[in-house]
Design a protein around this motif. Structure first.
Motif, PDB file in Angstrom:
ATOM      1  N   ARG A   4       0.802  -1.216   0.000  1.00 13.96           N
ATOM      2  CA  ARG A   4       0.000   0.000   0.000  1.00 13.96           C
ATOM      3  C   ARG A   4       0.844   1.279   0.000  1.00 13.96           C
ATOM      4  N   PRO A   5       1.930   1.379   0.792  1.00  9.38           N
ATOM      5  CA  PRO A   5       2.700   2.637   0.774  1.00  9.38           C
ATOM      6  C   PRO A   5       3.313   2.977  -0.578  1.00  9.38           C
ATOM      7  N   VAL A   6       3.545   1.995  -1.440  1.00  8.05           N
ATOM      8  CA  VAL A   6       4.161   2.282  -2.738  1.00  8.05           C
ATOM      9  C   VAL A   6       3.130   2.482  -3.836  1.00  8.05           C
ATOM     10  N   TYR A   7       1.840   2.390  -3.489  1.00  8.74           N
ATOM     11  CA  TYR A   7       0.795   2.590  -4.496  1.00  8.74           C
ATOM     12  C   TYR A   7      -0.232   3.644  -4.097  1.00  8.74           C
ATOM     13  N   VAL A   8      -0.407   3.878  -2.837  1.00  9.54           N
ATOM     14  CA  VAL A   8      -1.503   4.734  -2.385  1.00  9.54           C
ATOM     15  C   VAL A   8      -0.958   5.797  -1.448  1.00  9.54           C
ATOM     16  N   THR A   9      -1.391   7.018  -1.675  1.00 12.81           N
ATOM     17  CA  THR A   9      -1.123   8.126  -0.754  1.00 12.81           C
ATOM     18  C   THR A   9      -2.428   8.843  -0.464  1.00 12.81           C
ATOM     19  N   GLY A  10      -2.370   9.750   0.485  1.00 12.25           N
ATOM     20  CA  GLY A  10      -3.589  10.444   0.875  1.00 12.25           C
ATOM     21  C   GLY A  10      -3.976  11.590  -0.029  1.00 12.25           C
ATOM     22  N   ARG A  11      -3.126  11.948  -1.003  1.00 19.27           N
ATOM     23  CA  ARG A  11      -3.415  13.098  -1.862  1.00 19.27           C
ATOM     24  C   ARG A  11      -3.667  12.651  -3.290  1.00 19.27           C
ATOM     25  N   ARG A  12      -4.417  13.466  -4.009  1.00 24.57           N
ATOM     26  CA  ARG A  12      -4.686  13.185  -5.413  1.00 24.57           C
ATOM     27  C   ARG A  12      -3.461  13.580  -6.237  1.00 24.57           C
ATOM     28  N   ALA A  13      -3.038  12.691  -7.096  1.00 23.91           N
ATOM     29  CA  ALA A  13      -1.830  12.911  -7.891  1.00 23.91           C
ATOM     30  C   ALA A  13      -2.207  13.147  -9.345  1.00 23.91           C
ATOM     31  N   GLY A  14      -1.306  13.839 -10.066  1.00 19.04           N
ATOM     32  CA  GLY A  14      -1.527  14.084 -11.484  1.00 19.04           C
ATOM     33  C   GLY A  14      -0.999  15.443 -11.889  1.00 19.04           C
ATOM     34  N   LEU A  15      -1.056  15.708 -13.176  1.00 23.83           N
ATOM     35  CA  LEU A  15      -0.580  16.964 -13.747  1.00 23.83           C
ATOM     36  C   LEU A  15      -1.789  17.734 -14.260  1.00 23.83           C
ATOM     37  N   SER A  16      -2.102  18.839 -13.610  1.00 27.09           N
ATOM     38  CA  SER A  16      -3.286  19.616 -13.965  1.00 27.09           C
ATOM     39  C   SER A  16      -3.021  20.471 -15.193  1.00 27.09           C
ATOM     40  N   GLU A  17      -4.106  20.990 -15.780  1.00 28.08           N
ATOM     41  CA  GLU A  17      -3.979  21.880 -16.930  1.00 28.08           C
ATOM     42  C   GLU A  17      -3.288  23.180 -16.538  1.00 28.08           C
ATOM     43  N   GLU A  18      -3.521  23.606 -15.337  1.00 31.38           N
ATOM     44  CA  GLU A  18      -2.852  24.819 -14.875  1.00 31.38           C
ATOM     45  C   GLU A  18      -1.344  24.635 -14.850  1.00 31.38           C
ATOM     46  N   ALA A  19      -0.895  23.460 -14.385  1.00 32.16           N
ATOM     47  CA  ALA A  19       0.543  23.185 -14.371  1.00 32.16           C
ATOM     48  C   ALA A  19       1.105  23.113 -15.785  1.00 32.16           C
ATOM     49  N   ARG A  20       0.339  22.553 -16.707  1.00 32.83           N
ATOM     50  CA  ARG A  20       0.795  22.498 -18.100  1.00 32.83           C
ATOM     51  C   ARG A  20       0.930  23.904 -18.683  1.00 32.83           C
ATOM     52  N   ARG A  21      -0.064  24.752 -18.457  1.00 31.83           N
ATOM     53  CA  ARG A  21       0.000  26.118 -18.981  1.00 31.83           C
ATOM     54  C   ARG A  21       1.167  26.890 -18.361  1.00 31.83           C
ATOM     55  N   GLU A  22       1.364  26.695 -17.077  1.00 31.15           N
ATOM     56  CA  GLU A  22       2.470  27.379 -16.424  1.00 31.15           C
ATOM     57  C   GLU A  22       3.806  26.934 -17.006  1.00 31.15           C
ATOM     58  N   PHE A  23       3.939  25.650 -17.304  1.00 30.64           N
ATOM     59  CA  PHE A  23       5.182  25.153 -17.904  1.00 30.64           C
ATOM     60  C   PHE A  23       5.392  25.758 -19.293  1.00 30.64           C
ATOM     61  N   ALA A  24       4.323  25.838 -20.094  1.00 30.72           N
ATOM     62  CA  ALA A  24       4.440  26.434 -21.427  1.00 30.72           C
ATOM     63  C   ALA A  24       4.808  27.914 -21.331  1.00 30.72           C
ATOM     64  N   ASP A  25       4.229  28.601 -20.363  1.00 31.66           N
ATOM     65  CA  ASP A  25       4.554  30.021 -20.199  1.00 31.66           C
ATOM     66  C   ASP A  25       6.010  30.213 -19.798  1.00 31.66           C
ATOM     67  N   ARG A  26       6.507  29.333 -18.944  1.00 30.34           N
ATOM     68  CA  ARG A  26       7.901  29.462 -18.527  1.00 30.34           C
ATOM     69  C   ARG A  26       8.844  29.209 -19.703  1.00 30.34           C
ATOM     70  N   LEU A  27       8.507  28.223 -20.526  1.00 28.03           N
ATOM     71  CA  LEU A  27       9.338  27.981 -21.700  1.00 28.03           C
ATOM     72  C   LEU A  27       9.246  29.147 -22.684  1.00 28.03           C
ATOM     73  N   ALA A  28       8.047  29.719 -22.830  1.00 26.64           N
ATOM     74  CA  ALA A  28       7.893  30.875 -23.722  1.00 26.64           C
ATOM     75  C   ALA A  28       8.713  32.053 -23.223  1.00 26.64           C
ATOM     76  N   ASP A  29       8.730  32.244 -21.920  1.00 26.84           N
ATOM     77  CA  ASP A  29       9.560  33.317 -21.376  1.00 26.84           C
ATOM     78  C   ASP A  29      11.037  33.025 -21.586  1.00 26.84           C
ATOM     79  N   ALA A  30      11.393  31.736 -21.502  1.00 28.70           N
ATOM     80  CA  ALA A  30      12.800  31.389 -21.685  1.00 28.70           C
ATOM     81  C   ALA A  30      13.280  31.706 -23.096  1.00 28.70           C
ATOM     82  N   VAL A  31      12.400  31.499 -24.083  1.00 31.21           N
ATOM     83  CA  VAL A  31      12.797  31.802 -25.468  1.00 31.21           C
ATOM     84  C   VAL A  31      12.464  33.239 -25.841  1.00 31.21           C
ATOM     85  N   GLY A  32      11.865  33.994 -24.912  1.00 30.07           N
ATOM     86  CA  GLY A  32      11.546  35.386 -25.189  1.00 30.07           C
ATOM     87  C   GLY A  32      10.394  35.572 -26.136  1.00 30.07           C
ATOM     88  N   ALA A  33       9.350  34.795 -25.966  1.00 28.64           N
ATOM     89  CA  ALA A  33       8.197  34.908 -26.860  1.00 28.64           C
ATOM     90  C   ALA A  33       7.527  36.267 -26.713  1.00 28.64           C
TER      91      ALA A  33
END
Length: 705
Positions: A449-478
């Protein structure tokens, strides 16, 4: 009733054979002596003494049966009582001789070559005389064909303290394999799939218990489903061997004050077909026994394979290792405790508490209640139930599934019948193997159980994806690239629609303005270093966001996938920025642009016309008329800047759109590169984790989130 058994079959056979030989010899000597006293029947006595002791259908010598069928002769003799004694002794001697012969042959089959030379000539002679009786009994008695050493105890044998040993049969009976129900099969399949999906993410030690459960479940499924293997376990001096003998109805396991008494596990089977199960436990044939042949007991405990284990708290390490090994293989276990050690911390912490999930295949027996006065037995039993409840063991006292708790005395037999009845009902259900495997699956799932289950919901949200794209855009000076494109468009509009005088002034101002006071331009190396830092920071941030809430192995896998994708990402972004930035050549122009250029040209022409007209009047070439040329010059001078200002206002919208389009292209290029190199590998790891979570939910039998 007394029955002779021994843990070492070879040693037991020697003693039994020698004793039987002595009894047979003494029986014949007494027969000759007493026959001599019967003067009227001397001839019959001599023939009875010389005849070999071959057993018939009832096990008596042939001459004895002949004499029993001639009552007239016995009535005529003067020594009828003496003759009856001779016949009785002859019958017993022949019966013991036949048993000794069978024990001797079985013993020689298990001994290495040359071992028979240590035995006496009298034993071999008695074995030869009993050969005919053994073949006759083999034709009339059932064959034990599962490799067990059968030790039968009849009333006559108990009086003589002898045991019968049956030989191995050439063929084994058909064994019905164990069949798991649908839910258990689904859980085992899910556990197998779970282990397969996790091998590349978890170490072998973490998955070892689950793999062992799968192997043992597959091995148990191929074996007999008509038998239930029950182990009797207990501490030193708890009386487990005594209880083992009481259930078998015969003294099989050695008991005594010497500690530890039981040095090796002993198996006792109530029916045929259990040899493969006993071999799985690693119990050799010399330690396999048969219980007392009793029709009622056999019917009640049919299918039982009872195993007496060494003491789990033995000072010998190998004894404890044997206990742990066999406890992992049996279908059920009877824990025997005594009034002194029922609360032993070693028993509860090492065995009962970890096996709390196996309560349905567990019996807890309080032995030696004959030592407790009055109501003390009930008080100790209640305290035992309390301790079991603290261990997390469910008690099946009111029809609920759980452990059976009983109090008995193996010495006096008090409560043994109740245990035998509970065992009979337990065996009749034939669900112990499946329950044991199901409990093992539960235990393995709980450890995982400790290696499969935790008390929090896991995953990559759309907000995190957008933030990552924005950071890359800033890195290239978009954003900066879009603003630069917007300024370039406005500059081109000003050049095309502006007055020539204003453009000339701006060019002169740029040439004459000193460089002091301006911000120093950053070098290309500084720009690249800054861009690389921004990219690395963006990757670390998205990896942390994606791994948040994951168990440690899967979080590490997500971070490693992101780190692998970040290698070479800054260079790839630079190449994409060069291709997807502001396109080469002149920026596109709106439809009103030519008209504005034409109007601005007209304003310039009006200025020139008005100026030339005034110059002509001054030179006297043209008639004086100040109004028209001044008006033309005013219109050109005022209209030119007005047209330029109007074009600048009108150009803001297209310039803004042009800059946003350039920024969008660069952002999309950067986001695509980051998605292919970082987000997709991270998403693959998260998908794998979701798959193992689904399989884990099937293993535990619930919808785990």
């Amino acid at each position: 009733m007394t029955a002779v058994t021994d843990q070492d079959h070879t040693e037991h056979s020697d003693h039994t054979g020698d004793a039987a030989s002595k009894d047979a010899a003494s029986g014949e000597d007494h027969g000759h002596a007493e026959g001599a006293e019967g003067a009227g029947d001397a001839e019959d006595v001599e023939r009875a003494g010389d005849t070999e002791g071959a057993e018939g259908a009832e096990g008596a010598p042939q001459d004895v049966r002949d004499e029993e069928q001639r009552p007239e002769k016995r009535a005529k003799g003067p020594h009828a009582r003496v003759w009856d004694a001779i016949v009785s002794r002859r019958r017993k001697a022949a019966e013991v001789s036949g048993r000794a012969d069978r024990a001797d042959r079985t013993d020689r089959a298990e001994r290495p070559e040359g071992a028979d030379s240590a035995r006496g000539d009298s034993a071999r002679g008695d074995s030869a005389r009993g050969a005919g009786g053994d073949s006759a009994r083999a034709d009339s008695e059932p064959v034990w064909d599962d490799g067990l050493i059968a030790r039968r105890v009849s009333e006559a044998a108990a009086a003589e303290q002898a045991a019968a040993v049956e030989s191995r049969a050439p063929s084994a009976p058909a064994v019905t394999p164990l069949v798991y129900d649908g839910p258990l099969r689904s859980r085992l399949d899910a556990l197998r799939e779970l282990v397969g999906l996790s091998r590349t993410r978890l170490d072998s030690r973490t998955l070892a218990e689950a793999g062992r459960v799968l192997d043992e479940a597959a091995a148990r499924r191929r074996l007999s489903g008509q038998h239930t293997v029950v182990a009797i376990a207990g501490a030193t001096g708890s009386g487990k061997s005594q209880l083992f003998n009481a259930l078998a109805g015969v003294t099989i396991s050695e008991t005594g004050v010497r500690r530890p008494t039981t040095a090796a596990p002993i198996a006792c089977s109530w029916s045929d077909g259990a040899s493969s199960l006993i071999e799985r436990l690693g119990i050799p044939p010399r330690l396999r026994r048969r219980p007392l042949q009793n029709a009622e007991a056999e019917a009640q405990l049919r299918g039982l394979v009872l195993v007496d284990l060494p003491d789990h708290d033995s000072a010998a390490v190998q004894h404890r290792e044997q206990v742990d090994r066999i406890l992992a293989l049996v279908d059920a276990v009877i824990w025997v405790v005594d009034p002194e050690k029922y609360a032993d911390a070693m028993l509860h912490e090492r065995y009962l508490r970890p096996m709390a999930g196996h309560a349905e295949v567990m019996f807890v027996v309080l032995n030696q209640i004959d030592r407790l006065p009055g109501e003390a037995a009930e008080q100790v039993l209640d305290d035992l139930r309390r301790l079991l409840d603290e261990d997390g063991i469910a008690l099946g006292e009111y029809g609920e599934p759980g452990a059976t708790v009983l109090a008995l005395s193996a010495l006096t037999g008090d409560g043994v019948g109740e245990l035998r009845e509970a065992l009979g009902q337990f065996l009749a259900e034939r669900e112990a193997p499946a329950r044991r495997i199901s409990a093992d699956v539960d235990a393995a799932a709980w450890r995982l159980r400790p290696v499969y289950v935790t008390g929090r919901r896991a995953g990559l949200s759309e907000e995190a994806r957008r933030e990552f794209a924005d950071r890359l855009a800033d890195a290239v000076g978009a954003t900066a690239a879009g603003e630069a494109a917007e300024r370039a468009w406005l500059r081109n509009a000003n050049r095309a629609c502006g007055t020539p005088w204003l453009r000339l002034w701006r060019w002169f101002q740029d040439r004459s303005e000193p460089p002091t006071g301006r911000l120093p331009l950053r070098t290309q190396a500084d720009e690249e270093a800054t861009a690389r830092q921004r990219v690395e920071h963006a990757v670390r941030t998205v990896a942390d966001r994606a791994s948040a809430g994951l168990p440690a192995p899967w979080a590490q896998a997500v971070r490693e996938a992101a780190a692998r994708g970040s290698q070479g990402l800054p260079e790839a972004l630079d190449r994409l920025a060069a291709r997807a930035g502001v396109p080469a050549g002149r920026p596109p122009r709106p439809g009103w642009w030519p008209m504005a250029v034409l109007v601005q040209a007209c304003m310039t022409v009006l200025q020139f016309v008005g100026g030339l007209w005034l110059l002509g009047q001054i030179l006297g070439v043209m008639a004086p008329n100040l109004g028209v040329p001044v008006l033309l010059m005013i219109i050109g001078i005022v209209g030119g800047p007005l047209v330029e200002w109007s074009c600048r206002v009108a150009a803001r919208g297209p310039a803004r759109r042009y800059g946003l389009e350039a920024e969008r292209r660069l952002r999309e290029a950067a986001a695509g590169c980051g998605r292919a190199r970082v987000l997709d590998p991270v998403a693959a790891e998260l998908l794998r984790y979701r798959e193992v979570r689904e399989q884990y939910a099937k293993v535990v039998g619930s919808g785990t989130r």
